[in-house]
Write an enzyme that holds these catalytic residues in place. Structure first.
Site, PDB file in Angstrom:
ATOM      1  N   ARG A  40      77.874  26.987  45.804  1.00 41.17           N
ATOM      2  CA  ARG A  40      76.468  27.394  45.955  1.00 41.17           C
ATOM      3  C   ARG A  40      76.040  27.368  47.420  1.00 41.17           C
ATOM      4  O   ARG A  40      75.145  28.128  47.820  1.00 41.17           O
ATOM      5  CB  ARG A  40      75.565  26.480  45.105  1.00 41.17           C
ATOM      6  CG  ARG A  40      74.090  26.925  45.047  1.00 41.17           C
ATOM      7  CD  ARG A  40      73.328  26.121  44.006  1.00 41.17           C
ATOM      8  NE  ARG A  40      71.943  26.556  43.830  1.00 41.17           N
ATOM      9  CZ  ARG A  40      70.876  25.865  44.251  1.00 41.17           C
ATOM     10  NH1 ARG A  40      71.034  24.706  44.875  1.00 41.17           N
ATOM     11  NH2 ARG A  40      69.663  26.335  44.035  1.00 41.17           N
ATOM     12  N   ILE A  66      66.219  30.826  45.840  1.00 41.91           N
ATOM     13  CA  ILE A  66      67.424  30.784  45.006  1.00 41.91           C
ATOM     14  C   ILE A  66      67.030  29.864  43.857  1.00 41.91           C
ATOM     15  O   ILE A  66      66.513  28.764  44.072  1.00 41.91           O
ATOM     16  CB  ILE A  66      68.659  30.274  45.781  1.00 41.91           C
ATOM     17  CG1 ILE A  66      69.905  30.151  44.884  1.00 41.91           C
ATOM     18  CG2 ILE A  66      68.402  28.940  46.488  1.00 41.91           C
ATOM     19  CD1 ILE A  66      71.208  29.832  45.667  1.00 41.91           C
ATOM     20  N   SER A  67      67.192  30.318  42.633  1.00 40.70           N
ATOM     21  CA  SER A  67      66.735  29.530  41.475  1.00 40.70           C
ATOM     22  C   SER A  67      67.442  28.179  41.422  1.00 40.70           C
ATOM     23  O   SER A  67      68.570  28.019  41.902  1.00 40.70           O
ATOM     24  CB  SER A  67      67.007  30.284  40.178  1.00 40.70           C
ATOM     25  OG  SER A  67      66.355  31.536  40.168  1.00 40.70           O
ATOM     26  N   GLN A  68      66.761  27.222  40.813  1.00 42.85           N
ATOM     27  CA  GLN A  68      67.333  25.889  40.585  1.00 42.85           C
ATOM     28  C   GLN A  68      68.592  26.030  39.722  1.00 42.85           C
ATOM     29  O   GLN A  68      68.606  26.836  38.779  1.00 42.85           O
ATOM     30  CB  GLN A  68      66.264  25.075  39.842  1.00 42.85           C
ATOM     31  CG  GLN A  68      66.605  23.636  39.636  1.00 42.85           C
ATOM     32  CD  GLN A  68      65.485  22.917  38.874  1.00 42.85           C
ATOM     33  OE1 GLN A  68      64.343  23.380  38.852  1.00 42.85           O
ATOM     34  NE2 GLN A  68      65.829  21.816  38.260  1.00 42.85           N
TER      35      GLN A  68
END
Ligand code: SAH
Length: 218
Positions: A40, A66-68
């Site tokens: 990530r 950026i999404s969790q």
């Protein structure tokens, strides 16, 4: 600046993150395996190198996020991804979610409305590794009629309503995972398109996304 080195420390942090996701209720082993394989931190500025493995959303650019990881895992699990599924994603952002889908063996078509973010996809680190991931600059409300129909559709921004064109572009038996606004938060919905064109809705927990906006920008 990006750090494209994936060290043992990164791998260890990632494994711990998968334990956290499992503890929070993610059970799909294919989702966890894909996320465990994807660094990530490659999708974030090097300033976020280690905290990339905390279960948090982060700013990317253009006021986007950026999404969790939990949100990515949750949406992906609801989508019931199978190898060779043809998937439309709305909201490319950092490309992390799209990478999880393509790592699971899907063919992914992802749309971004912000030119600056779309142009960043030219430098996508995994371009050669994932020829099945295709990038489009456009308005997600329109979908991609040329490539329709899709087995699955995933929306990664807060939708004020379910865009009718995206339902049209779903195959019979296809599924859509979409966070729909309910005041301050969004409720995660999974819609299944039936053979007669009607739609069955399942409602899940609340999340908080950046808004799905109309039109292209830039
Ligand atoms: N899937 C992304 C999440 C990014 S946040 C990731 O993994 O990082 C949501 C993204 O949706 C933002 O980049 C935003 O610009 C984009 N977006 C918002 N409305 C859109 C629309 N109508 N069409 C396409 N993209 C949209």
């Amino acid at each position: 600046m990006r750090n494209y080195e994936d060290t043992y420390r990164h791998k260890g942090l990632r494994k711990k993150l998968m334990d956290i996701l499992r503890d929070k209720g993610i059970t799909d082993g294919n989702v966890l395996a894909a996320m465990n394989n994807i660094p990530r931190h490659f999708f974030l500025d090097s300033a976020f190198d280690e905290i990339a493995y905390e279960d948090r959303a982060f700013p990317i650019s253009e006021g986007q996020t950026i999404s969790q990881p939990y949100t990515v895992a949750y949406q992906t699990q609801l989508l019931q991804v199978k190898p060779f599924d043809k998937i439309l994603e709305i909201g490319t952002g950092s490309i992390y979610q799209a990478t999880v889908l393509v790592e699971m063996g899907a063919k992914v078509f992802t749309i971004e409305r912000q030119k600056v973010l779309f142009e960043k996809t030219r430098n996508y680190i995994f371009k050669a590794k994932y020829p099945n991931l295709k990038f489009f600059f456009g308005d997600g409300y329109e979908g991609l009629p040329t490539y329709a129909p899709f087995d699955k559709v995933i929306i990664t921004a807060a939708a004020p309503f379910v865009p009718p064109k995206l339902i049209e572009q779903l195959k019979a038996g296809g599924k859509m995972v979409i966070p729909v606004d309910e005041g301050e938060h969004q409720r995660m919905l999974r819609l299944t398109k039936n053979a007669d064109g009607s739609v069955t809705e399942e409602a899940f927990q609340h999340f908080s996304f950046v808004p799905m906006l109309k039109g292209r920008r830039g």
